[in-house]
Motif scaffolding. Structure first.
Motif, PDB file in Angstrom:
ATOM      1  N   PRO A 133     128.367 144.729  84.200  1.00  0.00           N
ATOM      2  CA  PRO A 133     127.901 146.042  83.740  1.00  0.00           C
ATOM      3  C   PRO A 133     127.011 146.702  84.787  1.00  0.00           C
ATOM      4  CG  PRO A 133     127.624 144.364  82.023  1.00  0.00           C
ATOM      5  CD  PRO A 133     128.000 143.642  83.287  1.00  0.00           C
ATOM      6  N   THR A 134     127.186 147.999  84.923  1.00  0.00           N
ATOM      7  CA  THR A 134     126.390 148.734  85.896  1.00  0.00           C
ATOM      8  C   THR A 134     124.928 148.741  85.480  1.00  0.00           C
ATOM      9  OG1 THR A 134     128.277 150.133  86.389  1.00  0.00           O
ATOM     10  CG2 THR A 134     126.119 150.946  87.065  1.00  0.00           C
ATOM     11  N   ARG A 135     124.062 148.400  86.384  1.00  0.00           N
ATOM     12  CA  ARG A 135     122.635 148.416  86.104  1.00  0.00           C
ATOM     13  C   ARG A 135     121.931 149.313  87.104  1.00  0.00           C
ATOM     14  NH1 ARG A 135     120.689 142.287  85.804  1.00  0.00           N
ATOM     15  NH2 ARG A 135     121.661 142.305  87.840  1.00  0.00           N
ATOM     16  N   GLY A 136     120.891 149.939  86.658  1.00  0.00           N
ATOM     17  CA  GLY A 136     120.133 150.838  87.517  1.00  0.00           C
ATOM     18  C   GLY A 136     119.422 150.089  88.630  1.00  0.00           C
ATOM     19  N   THR A 137     119.160 150.772  89.688  1.00  0.00           N
ATOM     20  CA  THR A 137     118.405 150.182  90.780  1.00  0.00           C
ATOM     21  C   THR A 137     116.936 150.523  90.618  1.00  0.00           C
ATOM     22  OG1 THR A 137     118.782 152.153  92.118  1.00  0.00           O
ATOM     23  CG2 THR A 137     120.384 150.379  92.321  1.00  0.00           C
ATOM     24  N   GLU A 138     116.105 149.884  91.427  1.00  0.00           N
ATOM     25  CA  GLU A 138     114.663 150.092  91.297  1.00  0.00           C
ATOM     26  C   GLU A 138     114.276 151.534  91.595  1.00  0.00           C
ATOM     27  OE1 GLU A 138     112.686 147.271  93.718  1.00  0.00           O
ATOM     28  OE2 GLU A 138     113.406 145.520  92.615  1.00  0.00           O
ATOM     29  N   ASP A 139     114.997 152.202  92.509  1.00  0.00           N
ATOM     30  CA  ASP A 139     114.671 153.583  92.843  1.00  0.00           C
ATOM     31  C   ASP A 139     115.675 154.550  92.213  1.00  0.00           C
ATOM     32  OD1 ASP A 139     116.794 152.727  94.330  1.00  0.00           O
ATOM     33  OD2 ASP A 139     116.217 153.792  96.164  1.00  0.00           O
ATOM     34  N   ALA A 140     116.121 154.228  90.972  1.00  0.00           N
ATOM     35  CA  ALA A 140     117.111 155.049  90.292  1.00  0.00           C
ATOM     36  C   ALA A 140     116.599 156.465  90.089  1.00  0.00           C
ATOM     37  CB  ALA A 140     117.469 154.424  88.941  1.00  0.00           C
ATOM     38  N   VAL A 141     117.529 157.411  90.280  1.00  0.00           N
ATOM     39  CA  VAL A 141     117.195 158.822  90.093  1.00  0.00           C
ATOM     40  C   VAL A 141     117.296 159.176  88.614  1.00  0.00           C
ATOM     41  CG1 VAL A 141     117.931 161.189  90.622  1.00  0.00           C
ATOM     42  CG2 VAL A 141     118.039 159.416  92.390  1.00  0.00           C
ATOM     43  N   ASP A 142     116.372 159.945  88.122  1.00  0.00           N
ATOM     44  CA  ASP A 142     116.433 160.464  86.766  1.00  0.00           C
ATOM     45  C   ASP A 142     117.325 161.706  86.787  1.00  0.00           C
ATOM     46  OD1 ASP A 142     116.162 161.414  84.234  1.00  0.00           O
ATOM     47  OD2 ASP A 142     113.982 161.644  84.282  1.00  0.00           O
ATOM     48  N   TRP A 143     118.634 161.490  86.538  1.00  0.00           N
ATOM     49  CA  TRP A 143     119.580 162.582  86.674  1.00  0.00           C
ATOM     50  C   TRP A 143     119.425 163.635  85.591  1.00  0.00           C
ATOM     51  CZ3 TRP A 143     121.795 163.542  91.020  1.00  0.00           C
ATOM     52  CH2 TRP A 143     121.998 162.498  91.923  1.00  0.00           C
ATOM     53  N   SER A 144     118.793 163.293  84.487  1.00  0.00           N
ATOM     54  CA  SER A 144     118.559 164.313  83.467  1.00  0.00           C
ATOM     55  C   SER A 144     117.618 165.395  83.973  1.00  0.00           C
ATOM     56  CB  SER A 144     117.978 163.674  82.206  1.00  0.00           C
ATOM     57  OG  SER A 144     116.700 163.106  82.476  1.00  0.00           O
ATOM     58  N   ARG A 145     116.780 165.046  84.943  1.00  0.00           N
ATOM     59  CA  ARG A 145     115.877 166.027  85.544  1.00  0.00           C
ATOM     60  C   ARG A 145     116.397 166.529  86.892  1.00  0.00           C
ATOM     61  NH1 ARG A 145     109.827 164.037  85.679  1.00  0.00           N
ATOM     62  NH2 ARG A 145     109.665 166.235  86.319  1.00  0.00           N
ATOM     63  N   ALA A 146     117.128 165.687  87.598  1.00  0.00           N
ATOM     64  CA  ALA A 146     117.559 166.047  88.951  1.00  0.00           C
ATOM     65  C   ALA A 146     118.666 167.105  88.950  1.00  0.00           C
ATOM     66  CB  ALA A 146     118.045 164.805  89.693  1.00  0.00           C
ATOM     67  N   LEU A 147     119.512 167.114  87.904  1.00  0.00           N
ATOM     68  CA  LEU A 147     120.615 168.072  87.864  1.00  0.00           C
ATOM     69  C   LEU A 147     120.109 169.440  87.441  1.00  0.00           C
ATOM     70  CD1 LEU A 147     123.367 165.870  86.170  1.00  0.00           C
ATOM     71  CD2 LEU A 147     123.167 166.459  88.584  1.00  0.00           C
ATOM     72  N   GLY A 148     120.310 170.405  88.317  1.00  0.00           N
ATOM     73  CA  GLY A 148     119.868 171.758  87.994  1.00  0.00           C
ATOM     74  C   GLY A 148     120.779 172.454  86.999  1.00  0.00           C
ATOM     75  N   ARG A 149     122.090 172.129  87.032  1.00  0.00           N
ATOM     76  CA  ARG A 149     123.042 172.717  86.101  1.00  0.00           C
ATOM     77  C   ARG A 149     124.066 171.660  85.701  1.00  0.00           C
ATOM     78  NH1 ARG A 149     125.152 178.654  87.542  1.00  0.00           N
ATOM     79  NH2 ARG A 149     125.800 178.408  85.381  1.00  0.00           N
ATOM     80  N   HIS A 150     124.639 171.824  84.522  1.00  0.00           N
ATOM     81  CA  HIS A 150     125.631 170.882  84.015  1.00  0.00           C
ATOM     82  C   HIS A 150     126.978 171.581  83.879  1.00  0.00           C
ATOM     83  CE1 HIS A 150     122.717 167.658  82.912  1.00  0.00           C
ATOM     84  NE2 HIS A 150     121.900 168.694  82.790  1.00  0.00           N
ATOM     85  N   TYR A 151     128.041 170.906  84.322  1.00  0.00           N
ATOM     86  CA  TYR A 151     129.378 171.467  84.238  1.00  0.00           C
ATOM     87  C   TYR A 151     130.297 170.619  83.363  1.00  0.00           C
ATOM     88  CZ  TYR A 151     127.813 174.486  87.980  1.00  0.00           C
ATOM     89  OH  TYR A 151     127.115 175.420  88.717  1.00  0.00           O
ATOM     90  N   THR A 152     129.791 169.510  82.848  1.00  0.00           N
ATOM     91  CA  THR A 152     130.564 168.671  81.935  1.00  0.00           C
ATOM     92  C   THR A 152     130.364 169.167  80.506  1.00  0.00           C
ATOM     93  OG1 THR A 152     128.709 167.125  81.791  1.00  0.00           O
ATOM     94  CG2 THR A 152     130.413 166.642  83.412  1.00  0.00           C
TER      95      THR A 152
END
Length: 491
Positions: free
Chosen positions: A93-112
């Motif tokens: 299973p994919t696991r986050g890394t120690e310096d994982a990016v918080d993509w909920s904040r990093a993404l300026g716009r959503h297209y999905t």
């Protein structure tokens, strides 16, 4: 397939002998799935030269891996990953890394999360694929398309193949559209008023980006093409859906302060309604009163096999307020991704500049191949075959629908390639589609075409462009039988 020698490198900090490092590199490549059974490894000489080590070191490593059944030798052909090599373990299973990016904040716009549904890539394996917009290999002119592609690859067309057009288009293709395609729709346009796009979707996106802002309002048909609604939602404009009737978009329903009107007058998507001439003129008058622009998506006009197509809205426009969207993706094949925009020169100038920022221009070889296919008459011959086939298939489907008592909610007056259907007693067509799929039947549920939270679930589209005529009746029978089971009716 050979494994590239560039895949291998020595870690200067690795422990153990060079021979052990080579064994470990290859074993890890096999266990990770990067090296697959039957793939050929670099020769011992090439790998040794690449790594800057002795050839005997590589030979000994290969020999030990062969003894452990990681590799096999085929005479003078070299060393290959053994068919008995260990299989890669299941991916963890994919696991986050120690310096994982918080993509909920990093993404300026959503297209999905839009309305555009996914489609099965293996649709051709289904016996009854009533799906829209796919090419029929039995109708397509493979031989002449191949010849046109080879001609476009020739020395004479080297510049067309290799040139960076920057923000321009293949002049041959533009000339054909201006002199042959558009006049058939009653449209006169200069090259400066034509832009080649990557299909109609790209044309609609360019148009929305140029004409709409967060302060402007767009009117769309309801139901409508879901890809357009996704585009307009992302533009953040004010969006007004207008319910269509049997004649398409009603002009009197367009509210004040509307800036852009999107419509499909020739074949309303998805109901296939054809807008009468009187309503087209009324729509132009309403747009004139509002000071609004009209974007006309004239998809499928080539598929008018019952009667001659109605004049394009653009051909009736005397104010220069209609922007016309055309495409070869429906009539030649969808993977071609070639369309075009026709509009006033100031608009096309901006669309050309925006396109150049995103993708510069469509591939030169594709444009030149299409230009040859069109200008040499192959396109007209193809359209003739498709029209004849669709006419026959439509007749078979209409009869099968009548025989089984299914309900047609909309059909094109001039032809087209689909029927807009409605289920009895409000049967959910998404559930119907799931039930039909194991039986080899593909249908297109109608809910994504509608706007809003409470969308109708009892509509669906049945296309006959990708299914042979001799399978249509049995496929419709499967649909009717499944509906009877779901509603509790008996034949």
């Amino acid at each position: 397939m050979g494994i590239s020698v560039e895949t291998f490198f020595l870690d200067p900090h690795a422990q153990g002998t060079l021979q052990a490092q080579i064994r470990q590199m290859i074993a890890e490549g096999i266990l990770s799935g990067r090296f697959r059974q039957g793939e050929r490894l670099p020769s011992t000489r090439r790998l040794a030269t690449h790594l800057g080590i002795s050839r005997i070191t590589v030979s000994l490593a290969y020999t030990e891996l062969q003894a452990n059944d990681y590799l096999t030798s085929r005479g003078r052909s070299g060393h290959f990953v053994s068919p008995n090599a260990p299989e890669p373990p299941p991916a963890p299973p994919t696991r986050g890394t120690e310096d994982a990016v918080d993509w909920s904040r990093a993404l300026g716009r959503h297209y999905t999360g839009g309305d555009t549904p996914g489609r099965p890539q293996d649709w051709a394996r289904f016996r009854y694929p009533f799906i829209y917009g796919q090419a029929d290999p039995t109708l397509f002119d493979h031989a002449n398309w191949r010849l046109c592609a080879l001609q476009a690859l020739g020395q004479k067309d080297f510049a067309a193949l290799t040139t960076d057009y920057y923000d321009q288009d293949d002049p041959r293709l533009v000339e054909f559209i201006a002199r042959h395609t558009l006049p058939r729709r009653g449209i006169a346009a200069r090259p400066e008023e034509i832009l080649i796009t990557l299909g109609a979707q790209n044309a609609l996106w360019l148009t929305a980006q140029i004409l709409l802002t967060q302060r402007r309002r767009a009117a769309i048909e309801d139901p409508c093409y879901y890809g357009l609604r996704d585009i307009l939602t992302q533009s953040r404009c004010h969006l007004t859906p207008l319910a269509v009737d049997r004649d398409g978009l009603p002009p009197e329903a367009i509210p004040p302060r509307t800036d852009v009107i999107f419509t499909t007058p020739s074949h309303q998507c998805p109901t296939s309604a054809t807008m009468p001439l009187a309503r087209r003129e009324a729509l132009l008058a309403r747009a004139r009163d509002l000071g609004a622009l009209i974007v006309e998506d004239d998809y499928e006009f080539e598929m008018s096999f019952l009667t001659a197509p109605s004049p394009a809205l653009k051909s009736l426009d005397t104010d220069g307020r209609v922007i016309y969207v055309g495409s070869f993706s429906k009539s030649i094949f969808p993977g071609l991704r070639l369309g075009y925009l026709v509009g006033p020169e100031p608009f096309i100038r901006e669309a050309r500049a925006l396109r150049s920022l995103v993708l510069r221009h469509p591939p030169g070889h594709i444009m030149r191949t299409a230009a040859y296919f069109l200008s040499l008459g192959h396109y007209d011959a193809l359209i003739g075959r498709i029209r004849n086939a669709l006419r026959d298939r439509r007749a078979v489907m209409a009869q099968a629908i009548a025989d089984h008592g299914l309900t047609i909610a909309g059909r094109g007056a001039h032809g087209g390639s689909s029927f807009w259907m409605q289920t009895p007693r409000g049967v959910d067509t998404e559930r119907l589609a799931e039930t039909l799929r194991p039986r080899g039947v593909l249908i297109e549920p109608g809910r994504p075409f509608f706007h809003g939270a409470d969308r109708p679930r009892d509509f669906y589209r049945l296309a006959y462009s990708s299914i042979p005529a001799d399978r249509i009746s049995d496929g419709v029978a499967e649909i009717a039988g499944t509906l009877q089971t779901m509603t509790g009716d008996t034949p």
